[in-house]
Design a protein around this motif. Structure first.
Motif, PDB file in Angstrom:
ATOM      1  N   ASN A 211       0.824  -1.220   0.000  1.00 15.57           N
ATOM      2  CA  ASN A 211       0.000   0.000   0.000  1.00 15.57           C
ATOM      3  C   ASN A 211       0.858   1.269   0.000  1.00 15.57           C
ATOM      4  O   ASN A 211       0.407   2.314   0.442  1.00 15.57           O
ATOM      5  CB  ASN A 211      -0.961   0.013   1.201  1.00 15.57           C
ATOM      6  CG  ASN A 211      -0.212  -0.076   2.528  1.00 15.57           C
ATOM      7  OD1 ASN A 211       0.984  -0.387   2.544  1.00 15.57           O
ATOM      8  ND2 ASN A 211      -0.894   0.181   3.614  1.00 15.57           N
ATOM      9  N   GLU A 421       1.267  -6.793   6.249  1.00 16.96           N
ATOM     10  CA  GLU A 421       0.252  -6.571   7.269  1.00 16.96           C
ATOM     11  C   GLU A 421      -1.077  -6.366   6.553  1.00 16.96           C
ATOM     12  O   GLU A 421      -1.104  -6.065   5.353  1.00 16.96           O
ATOM     13  CB  GLU A 421       0.696  -5.419   8.166  1.00 16.96           C
ATOM     14  CG  GLU A 421       1.765  -5.975   9.102  1.00 16.96           C
ATOM     15  CD  GLU A 421       2.567  -4.974   9.891  1.00 16.96           C
ATOM     16  OE1 GLU A 421       2.456  -3.770   9.638  1.00 16.96           O
ATOM     17  OE2 GLU A 421       3.330  -5.433  10.765  1.00 16.96           O
ATOM     18  N   PRO A 422      -2.220  -6.571   7.254  1.00 14.84           N
ATOM     19  CA  PRO A 422      -3.501  -6.669   6.554  1.00 14.84           C
ATOM     20  C   PRO A 422      -3.799  -5.542   5.559  1.00 14.84           C
ATOM     21  O   PRO A 422      -4.218  -5.820   4.429  1.00 14.84           O
ATOM     22  CB  PRO A 422      -4.514  -6.691   7.706  1.00 14.84           C
ATOM     23  CG  PRO A 422      -3.754  -7.353   8.821  1.00 14.84           C
ATOM     24  CD  PRO A 422      -2.342  -6.870   8.685  1.00 14.84           C
ATOM     25  N   GLU A 423      -3.529  -4.288   5.915  1.00 15.54           N
ATOM     26  CA  GLU A 423      -3.875  -3.192   4.991  1.00 15.54           C
ATOM     27  C   GLU A 423      -3.027  -3.236   3.727  1.00 15.54           C
ATOM     28  O   GLU A 423      -3.520  -2.994   2.627  1.00 15.54           O
ATOM     29  CB  GLU A 423      -3.654  -1.843   5.676  1.00 15.54           C
ATOM     30  CG  GLU A 423      -4.758  -1.488   6.624  1.00 15.54           C
ATOM     31  CD  GLU A 423      -4.505  -0.167   7.320  1.00 15.54           C
ATOM     32  OE1 GLU A 423      -3.675   0.619   6.837  1.00 15.54           O
ATOM     33  OE2 GLU A 423      -5.145   0.062   8.355  1.00 15.54           O
ATOM     34  N   ALA A 424      -1.736  -3.536   3.904  1.00 13.80           N
ATOM     35  CA  ALA A 424      -0.826  -3.575   2.755  1.00 13.80           C
ATOM     36  C   ALA A 424      -1.225  -4.717   1.818  1.00 13.80           C
ATOM     37  O   ALA A 424      -1.307  -4.539   0.600  1.00 13.80           O
ATOM     38  CB  ALA A 424       0.605  -3.764   3.237  1.00 13.80           C
ATOM     39  N   ASP A 426      -4.124  -6.204   1.551  1.00 13.78           N
ATOM     40  CA  ASP A 426      -5.428  -6.022   0.924  1.00 13.78           C
ATOM     41  C   ASP A 426      -5.393  -4.975  -0.176  1.00 13.78           C
ATOM     42  O   ASP A 426      -6.087  -5.100  -1.182  1.00 13.78           O
ATOM     43  CB  ASP A 426      -6.496  -5.678   1.964  1.00 13.78           C
ATOM     44  CG  ASP A 426      -7.877  -5.935   1.398  1.00 13.78           C
ATOM     45  OD1 ASP A 426      -8.147  -7.091   1.011  1.00 13.78           O
ATOM     46  OD2 ASP A 426      -8.661  -4.974   1.258  1.00 13.78           O
ATOM     47  N   SER A 427      -4.573  -3.959   0.012  1.00 10.79           N
ATOM     48  CA  SER A 427      -4.452  -2.934  -1.026  1.00 10.79           C
ATOM     49  C   SER A 427      -3.888  -3.550  -2.311  1.00 10.79           C
ATOM     50  O   SER A 427      -4.356  -3.278  -3.420  1.00 10.79           O
ATOM     51  CB  SER A 427      -3.553  -1.818  -0.491  1.00 10.79           C
ATOM     52  OG  SER A 427      -3.086  -1.015  -1.517  1.00 10.79           O
ATOM     53  N   GLN A 430      -6.527  -5.807  -3.993  1.00 10.67           N
ATOM     54  CA  GLN A 430      -7.500  -5.027  -4.750  1.00 10.67           C
ATOM     55  C   GLN A 430      -6.919  -4.628  -6.113  1.00 10.67           C
ATOM     56  O   GLN A 430      -7.586  -4.747  -7.134  1.00 10.67           O
ATOM     57  CB  GLN A 430      -7.792  -3.757  -3.957  1.00 10.67           C
ATOM     58  CG  GLN A 430      -9.259  -3.465  -3.811  1.00 10.67           C
ATOM     59  CD  GLN A 430      -9.426  -2.255  -2.905  1.00 10.67           C
ATOM     60  OE1 GLN A 430      -8.685  -2.062  -1.934  1.00 10.67           O
ATOM     61  NE2 GLN A 430     -10.390  -1.428  -3.234  1.00 10.67           N
TER      62      GLN A 430
END
Ligand SMILES: [Zn+2]
Length: 451
Positions: A211, A421-424, A426-427, A430
């Protein structure tokens, strides 16, 4: 074929992927969990399969979050070969015994100062266990097909992340699997760019900076500005760095900045004999990176390396401007923890992080602007300037990861995003789904897949 994610799933540490077929088990990477307590506890929990039942381990690179559980795995009964490139083995010979020393020293320190809730605190393994584990290493070369365990054939390709780092292409029966492991950026100052990926049915891609966008040239400019600003106010720039990879890149960057007069000729201190030894390995394996052997030798020119404990402790009392590079990169322990206690409390100084700081580490807390952190059981007020220089990390950014995976010769059946980590993660998921339409997901810790 079965895949089980024993670490590096939903987090950036503890990377381990267990591949199983026809009763044979191959473990790709054997990393130590770091950071959040709930992750570190996994280092102590039982392996889901008996360690003795694993046929072989394949190490993609020497960083502790990919190799640091190996001595423990051997203590638990693993007796098979550990395959890695020669440069990875050379680095592991430095890093694993040091990890054993650090784990032992931290346990002793915690017992002495009484800041542990365990009585007594025990190390996960010792230096001696690490040295025993090294006896199981076997060399495998880049680009050569070999059979790490019955029914598996594999080939390693340069990943551009740290000396000897590889991506793994694995063939097992009718399936093929590609594990990127940690991928370097296209414009890394030291390592060559990772080679484009080979076609595979299933791809495991890292997502540390899934991300974020960063470039090494911008980070170099920010590093120069930080050094100039800090030295002008009479301070010391403390740079937590991994002994393998970041320390060499920093020493090289500082030398370049000095050669071009972008920073003053202030003293440079390196608190890590292991990093100095790793720098000599960069010199020995010059064919694996962008620099000449002479440029690697020049990294240590005019650098004051602390060899003894007294020399290391003296670095806590520098009274003139300078740059202090010390291990470890996540600032959670090791030598740099002592320097943080000495310098973070004074606004004249600066702390510059170059590596990704996993959740739960002191570095992550400091970058989040938390005003006090606990070091060795003692609260330390953070008054120094704290900055992040992700462009000097050994990892590709969001675009670099997309460029790599989009160079696949054909669409994979599924992409699994690891080491993020989850945000990275998931980005990146996507972006891959939107741009390519490929099935893509983020596996969970201990998730078991039947492919
Ligand atoms: Zn790494």
């Amino acid at each position: 074929m079965q895949l089980r994610f024993l670490g590096g799933a939903g987090s950036v540490t503890g990377t381990k992927v267990l591949v199983e077929r026809d009763g044979h088990r191959l473990l790709i990477d054997c990393g130590l969990f770091q950071g959040l307590k709930q992750l570190r506890l996994h280092n102590w929990s039982a392996m889901p399969v008996p360690s003795a039942s694993i046929d072989a381990v394949l190490l993609t690179h020497a960083h502790i979050d990919h190799s640091g559980f190996l001595p423990r795995l051997v203590e638990l009964g693993f007796k098979g070969p550990v395959y890695a490139t020669q440069a990875t083995i050379d680095l592991c010979q430095l890093l694993l015994p040091e990890a054993g020393q650090l784990l032992t020293a931290e346990a002793e320190f915690a017992n002495q100062l009484g800041y542990t809730k365990h009585a007594p605190a025990l190390p996960l393994y010792s230096e001696q266990s690490a040295r025993l584990a090294l006896e199981q290493f076997r060399v495998c070369e880049f680009d050569q097909l070999f059979e790490p365990a019955p029914g598996f054939s594999c080939r390693l390709a340069p990943a551009g992340h740290v000396l000897g780092a590889a991506s793994v292409h694995l063939r097992c029966g009718e399936h093929s699997l590609l594990f990127s492991s940690d991928l370097g950026g296209q414009d890394d100052l030291v390592m060559k760019a990772p080679v484009p990926p080979e076609a595979a049915d299933f791809v495991l891609l890292e997502s540390t900076y899934g991300n974020q966008r960063h470039r090494s040239t911008e980070a170099l400019t920010r590093l120069a500005k930080t050094i100039n600003r800090t030295c002008a106010r009479g301070g010391v720039v403390v740079v937590p760095a991994y002994a393998a990879g970041r320390a060499q890149l920093l020493l090289h960057a500082i030398r370049q900045l000095k050669n071009t007069a972008r920073i003053p000729d202030v003293p440079v201190y390196l608190n890590s004999p292991i990093a100095a030894a790793a720098t000599r390995l960069y010199q020995q394996h010059a064919e694996l990176h962008r620099l000449s052997a002479d440029a690697c030798a020049a990294m240590l020119d005019d650098v004051n390396v602390a060899h003894t404990e007294a020399e290391a402790m003296a670095l806590n009392h520098l009274d003139t401007p300078g740059i202090l590079v010390a291990t470890e990169g996540v600032a959670n322990g090791g030598r740099v923890a002592h320097h943080l206690k000495a310098y973070a409390v004074d606004a004249r100084h600066a702390i510059a992080f170059t590596a990704h700081q996993p959740a739960g580490t002191r570095g992550a807390a400091m970058l989040a602007g938390i005003p006090r952190v606990k070091i060795h059981g003692e609260w330390i007020d953070i008054r120094a300037e704290v900055i992040s220089l992700p462009g000097l990390s050994g990892h590709a950014d969001h675009q670099g990861l997309l460029d790599w995976i989009e160079a696949l010769p054909r669409a994979p059946r599924h992409v699994y995003l690891m080491h993020g980590e989850p945000e990275a993660a998931d980005s990146l998921r996507q972006a891959i789904t939107e741009r390519q339409g490929w099935p893509c997901s983020v596996p969970e810790y201990l998730e078991l897949l039947y492919l």
